[in-house]
Design an enzyme around this catalytic site. Sequence first.
Site, PDB file in Angstrom:
ATOM      1  N   GLU A  49       0.839  -1.193   0.000  1.00  0.00           N
ATOM      2  CA  GLU A  49       0.000   0.000   0.000  1.00  0.00           C
ATOM      3  C   GLU A  49       0.880   1.250   0.000  1.00  0.00           C
ATOM      4  OE1 GLU A  49      -3.927   1.430   2.377  1.00  0.00           O
ATOM      5  OE2 GLU A  49      -2.207   0.959   3.646  1.00  0.00           O
ATOM      6  N   LYS A 129      -8.848   3.120  -2.768  1.00  0.00           N
ATOM      7  CA  LYS A 129      -9.355   2.556  -1.516  1.00  0.00           C
ATOM      8  C   LYS A 129     -10.725   3.155  -1.215  1.00  0.00           C
ATOM      9  CE  LYS A 129      -7.627   1.737   3.203  1.00  0.00           C
ATOM     10  NZ  LYS A 129      -6.453   1.975   4.091  1.00  0.00           N
ATOM     11  N   CYS A 164      -5.209  -2.784   2.494  1.00  0.00           N
ATOM     12  CA  CYS A 164      -5.256  -2.597   3.939  1.00  0.00           C
ATOM     13  C   CYS A 164      -6.591  -3.041   4.534  1.00  0.00           C
ATOM     14  CB  CYS A 164      -4.930  -1.132   4.243  1.00  0.00           C
ATOM     15  SG  CYS A 164      -4.488  -0.744   5.943  1.00  0.00           S
TER      16      CYS A 164
END
Length: 333
Positions: A49, A129, A164
């Site tokens: 990430e 995200k 994540c």
Amino acid sequence: MTTPQPSQVRVAVTQAEPVWLDLKATVDKTCSLIAEAASKGAQLVSFPECWIPGYPAWIWTRPVDQELHSRYIQNSLTVSSPEMTQICKSANENNVIVVLGFSENIHNSLYISQAIISNTGSILTTRKKIKATHMERTIFGDAFADCLDSVVETAVGRVGALSCWEHIQPLLKYHTCAQREAIHVAAWPPLFEWGGPEDESLFSMSRDGTIALARTYAIESSSFVLHTTAVISQEGVEKMRTATGAIMNMPGGGSSAIFGPDGRLLSKPLLPTEEGIIYADLEMHDIYKTKAFVDVLGHYSRPDLLWLGVGSCDRRHVKEDAEERREDRVEVL
């Protein structure tokens, strides 16, 4: 048209430290890692990430740092840029699929993004995200509709990616599984061992907590999971000024791993402070063994009782009323 699934795929999962807050140098390191993975026979390589230009670790120590934030904006990656072209060229030259985590700069607003690049250098998808986590919201904005464009057809089969704590979002996970990925890249920043019952940090944010999420995702989706993490050195701690913070306050953070579709570990770990690449030869037919027992999108599901609805419109800043009405619809999976 669906690409035939090869019987075996060699994958490479990086565990490395970015060149913090340095776009050009981290892109150069990215290309070096791609070439190294290819030299070992890898057909796909994954990155953590916000690999470019490094995860903004200072946000967990102090919410405002105008100097580092400004540098972070300037060194974040734009999709239509010479730097992204350089990475795509490296993927093509080395005949490797690249799953890249990066901070995406769109007119100086930032998003936690991932790109899947084909072995011919074409960008197959970019996604953001769905929701920045906690202190990440001091830096990053929310996703557009492209957060759902998470699985693509590649030369090694269907490849997907999430970032994540998206791995604790049940609806997003289900939507990703519904796209029938065979290989899933789970991108994370540096992760550290939980300190035990006296530790005030969340176990679910720790090394072992996130590995549990990776194994669970593998089992739920019957896919191979490439758990991809970064490393932070003492120099990185000093650059991020996190020595007094709750997390990323010491060298380490590496816990990259590869899991099979039944959750078993397929790779040997590196030390938490060690940079390197881990490899595994994935026996793709193992997916059939797990699917024979459980398929949450097939014989082990009840869509007549439970189903997922997906909003498919993209909310732009300027849109005609008629266009708004036409696009405002819901897709049901």
